[in-house]
Write an enzyme that holds these catalytic residues in place. Structure first.
Site, short mmCIF file in Angstrom:
data_model
loop_
_atom_site.label_atom_id
_atom_site.label_comp_id
_atom_site.label_asym_id
_atom_site.label_seq_id
_atom_site.Cartn_x
_atom_site.Cartn_y
_atom_site.Cartn_z
N VAL A 44 -10.06 1.28 12.51
CA VAL A 44 -10.27 1.38 13.95
C VAL A 44 -11.64 1.96 14.32
O VAL A 44 -12.29 1.46 15.24
CB VAL A 44 -9.10 2.14 14.61
CG1 VAL A 44 -9.07 3.62 14.23
CG2 VAL A 44 -9.12 1.97 16.11
N TYR A 64 0.83 -1.20 0.00
CA TYR A 64 0.00 0.00 0.00
C TYR A 64 0.88 1.26 0.00
O TYR A 64 0.74 2.12 -0.87
CB TYR A 64 -0.90 -0.04 1.23
CG TYR A 64 -1.93 1.06 1.31
CD1 TYR A 64 -3.11 1.00 0.56
CD2 TYR A 64 -1.76 2.15 2.17
CE1 TYR A 64 -4.07 2.01 0.66
CE2 TYR A 64 -2.72 3.15 2.27
CZ TYR A 64 -3.87 3.08 1.51
OH TYR A 64 -4.83 4.07 1.61
N ASP A 65 1.81 1.33 0.96
CA ASP A 65 2.61 2.55 1.13
C ASP A 65 3.47 2.83 -0.11
O ASP A 65 3.47 3.92 -0.66
CB ASP A 65 3.55 2.42 2.34
CG ASP A 65 2.80 2.25 3.65
OD1 ASP A 65 1.59 1.98 3.62
OD2 ASP A 65 3.44 2.37 4.72
P1 NAD Z 1 -12.85 1.52 0.45
O1 NAD Z 1 -12.13 0.24 0.58
O2 NAD Z 1 -14.15 1.68 1.15
O3 NAD Z 1 -13.08 1.89 -1.07
C1 NAD Z 1 -12.21 1.50 -2.12
C2 NAD Z 1 -13.04 1.05 -3.29
O4 NAD Z 1 -12.17 0.65 -4.37
C3 NAD Z 1 -13.92 -0.15 -2.97
O5 NAD Z 1 -15.24 0.08 -3.42
C4 NAD Z 1 -13.25 -1.30 -3.75
O6 NAD Z 1 -14.16 -2.31 -4.12
C5 NAD Z 1 -12.67 -0.56 -4.94
N1 NAD Z 1 -11.58 -1.26 -5.61
C6 NAD Z 1 -10.53 -1.90 -5.02
N2 NAD Z 1 -9.72 -2.44 -5.96
C7 NAD Z 1 -10.28 -2.13 -7.17
C8 NAD Z 1 -9.92 -2.40 -8.51
N3 NAD Z 1 -8.82 -3.09 -8.83
N4 NAD Z 1 -10.72 -1.95 -9.51
C9 NAD Z 1 -11.84 -1.25 -9.22
N5 NAD Z 1 -12.24 -0.96 -7.96
C10 NAD Z 1 -11.46 -1.39 -6.95
O7 NAD Z 1 -11.82 2.66 0.95
P2 NAD Z 1 -12.01 4.25 1.10
O8 NAD Z 1 -11.77 4.60 2.51
O9 NAD Z 1 -13.24 4.70 0.44
O10 NAD Z 1 -10.73 4.76 0.28
C11 NAD Z 1 -10.85 5.29 -1.02
C12 NAD Z 1 -9.49 5.79 -1.49
O11 NAD Z 1 -9.00 6.81 -0.61
C13 NAD Z 1 -8.42 4.71 -1.55
O12 NAD Z 1 -7.62 4.94 -2.71
C14 NAD Z 1 -7.61 4.95 -0.31
O13 NAD Z 1 -6.27 4.53 -0.48
C15 NAD Z 1 -7.71 6.45 -0.16
N6 NAD Z 1 -7.53 6.86 1.25
C16 NAD Z 1 -8.54 6.69 2.16
C17 NAD Z 1 -8.32 7.05 3.49
C18 NAD Z 1 -9.41 6.94 4.53
O14 NAD Z 1 -9.13 7.19 5.70
N7 NAD Z 1 -10.66 6.59 4.21
C19 NAD Z 1 -7.08 7.56 3.88
C20 NAD Z 1 -6.09 7.68 2.92
C21 NAD Z 1 -6.31 7.34 1.61
N1 UDP Z 2 -6.38 -0.39 15.70
C1 UDP Z 2 -6.78 -0.87 16.94
N2 UDP Z 2 -7.84 -1.73 16.98
C2 UDP Z 2 -8.54 -2.11 15.88
C3 UDP Z 2 -8.13 -1.60 14.63
C4 UDP Z 2 -7.04 -0.74 14.56
O1 UDP Z 2 -6.19 -0.54 17.96
O2 UDP Z 2 -9.49 -2.88 16.01
C5 UDP Z 2 -5.25 0.57 15.64
C6 UDP Z 2 -4.18 0.25 14.63
O3 UDP Z 2 -3.20 -0.62 15.18
C7 UDP Z 2 -3.62 1.62 14.31
C8 UDP Z 2 -4.82 2.55 14.48
O4 UDP Z 2 -5.77 1.83 15.25
O5 UDP Z 2 -2.64 1.98 15.26
C9 UDP Z 2 -5.47 2.95 13.15
O6 UDP Z 2 -5.69 1.78 12.42
P1 UDP Z 2 -6.50 1.74 11.05
O7 UDP Z 2 -6.49 0.34 10.58
O8 UDP Z 2 -7.81 2.41 11.23
O9 UDP Z 2 -5.68 2.68 10.04
P2 UDP Z 2 -4.13 3.00 9.79
O10 UDP Z 2 -4.03 4.44 10.10
O11 UDP Z 2 -3.25 2.18 10.69
O12 UDP Z 2 -3.92 2.69 8.36
#
Ligand code: NAD
Ligand code: UDP
Ligand code: UDP
Length: 309
Positions: A186, A144-145
């Site tokens: 979380v 991911y990262d």
């Molecule tokens: P989510 O998992 O709810 O949504 C992601 C969507 O992408 C899902 O509907 C999944 O089915 C779809 N998907 C996955 N792989 C796919 C593929 N190969 N082709 C087509 N669709 C695909 O997650 P989210 O929280 O809505 O995140 C959306 C975006 O925002 C992601 O790119 C994520 O990395 C980014 N993001 C979210 C957060 C957050 O806190 N919510 C933080 C940082 C980045």
């Molecule tokens: N975490 C937790 N309990 C849970 C799920 C997550 O304590 O049931 C912690 C996790 O180890 C991290 C933080 O909550 O330190 C945020 O986790 P999350 O998976 O929401 O997102 P991240 O920011 O780590 O991608």
């Protein structure tokens, strides 16, 4: 009228964007393969003739005509992105190439949902956009990262080589209604556990921090960012700088749900970042934006949503 493609449109953030952008004026193409979501989040939009749903995996090319692309497809919860890490990298990297190729062919403006994870386990605090990060290239979070870091590189190189109109946002932890109950992140975990009277699972001692943004605030700033002039590309941090330990989050969730659940501690996953807080000066200055909904209020709304499920 614009035709807007939202990849990952059935997911948590994507479905809120679909909702907000499909306001009668725009035509929305919601693309998803339902890897970490279901149709449920967008089912109510299907009646609208200006809303179109495409089952497609962005690791494969797609040829359509659009004016704007919001590229969100990618599982965001560690549980989901670690389930099939090779697919995660493919989704992020091949997906970015395909969406950039599409943007290049049709001249579309393109938004990338990047992440605070590009900073890894950060050694500076709060994180500013010019910090290069502290990322393990071979750990359980790397698909991911490093994938998201590579996608940023691709976005900036397509801009450099092909003069694309790109917008790259680094999203910090965001929560709200529309998260899947089994999402694994979380906030949803704690709320679902508290409502069901199950143990609240804190990983590690709970002293690690995150800064939580309510979804409405985040979607508003994404749309504002997309409206900025060509050449304002980011990367730009977006999120809420109010920082909490996981212990504080657990206690607040218990209070707001009136739950008698017990807090238990489980093993802290490898490479779990110890602290995270966005410096949002750039978004404040450029977009005159800052988040309005604080954690207590946002959690109450999210709890209502999970109770209704
Ligand atoms: P989510 O998992 O709810 O949504 C992601 C969507 O992408 C899902 O509907 C999944 O089915 C779809 N998907 C996955 N792989 C796919 C593929 N190969 N082709 C087509 N669709 C695909 O997650 P989210 O929280 O809505 O995140 C959306 C975006 O925002 C992601 O790119 C994520 O990395 C980014 N993001 C979210 C957060 C957050 O806190 N919510 C933080 C940082 C980045
Ligand atoms: N975490 C937790 N309990 C849970 C799920 C997550 O304590 O049931 C912690 C996790 O180890 C991290 C933080 O909550 O330190 C945020 O986790 P999350 O998976 O929401 O997102 P991240 O920011 O780590 O991608
Ligand atoms: N692509 C796509 N839809 C389009 C245009 C391109 O899916 O409308 C994909 C195609 O798979 C291509 C990739 O995007 O390989 C990158 O396109 P680009 O034009 O940058 O490179 P090339 O076609 O030379 O590989």
């Amino acid at each position: 009228m614009k035709r807007i493609l939202i990849t990952g449109g059935a997911g948590f953030l994507g479905s809120h964007l679909c909702e907000k952008l499909h306001n009668g004026k725009n035509e929305i193409i919601c693309l998803d393969n339902y890897y970490s979501s279901s149709k449920q989040n967008i089912i109510h939009l299907l009646q609208n003739p200006r809303f179109e749903l495409l089952r497609h995996d962005i690791t494969f090319p797609i040829y359509i005509e659009v004016d704007e692309i919001y590229n969100l497809a990618c599982p965001a919860s560690p549980v989901h992105y670690q389930r099939d890490p090779v697919q995660t990298s493919k989704t992020i990297v091949h997906g970015a190439i395909n969406m950039l190729g599409l943007a290049k062919r049709v001249g579309a403006k393109i938004f990338q949902a990047s992440t605070s994870e590009v900073y890894g386990d950060p050694l500076i605090h709060p994180q500013t956009e010019n910090y290069w990060g502290n990322v393990n290239p071979v750990g359980i979070r790397s698909c991911y990262d490093e994938g998201k870091r590579c996608a940023e590189t691709l976005f900036f190189d397509y801009q450099l080589q092909h003069n694309l109109d790109i917008k790259v946002a680094r999203i910090f932890n965001t929560y709200g209604p529309g998260m899947h109950p089994n999402d694994g992140r979380v906030v949803s975990n704690f709320i679902v556990q508290a409502i069901k009277g199950k143990d609240i699972t804190i990983y590690g001692d709970g002293s690690q921090t995150r800064s939580f943004c309510y979804v409405d605030d985040l979607v508003n700033v994404i749309i504002k960012f997309m409206k900025t002039e060509k050449g304002f590309t980011g990367p730009m941090n977006i999120g809420n700088p109010n920082e909490f330990t996981m212990l504080e989050l657990a206690e607040l969730t218990l209070e707001l749900t009136n739950s008698k659940s017990k807090i238990i501690h489980q093993t802290l996953p490898e490479d779990d970042p110890k602290q995270r807080q966005p410096d949002i000066s750039l978004a404040k200055e450029k977009l005159n934006w800052e988040p309005k909904i604080q954690l207590r209020d946002g959690l109450e709304r999210t709890i209502k949503y999970f109770q209704s499920l």
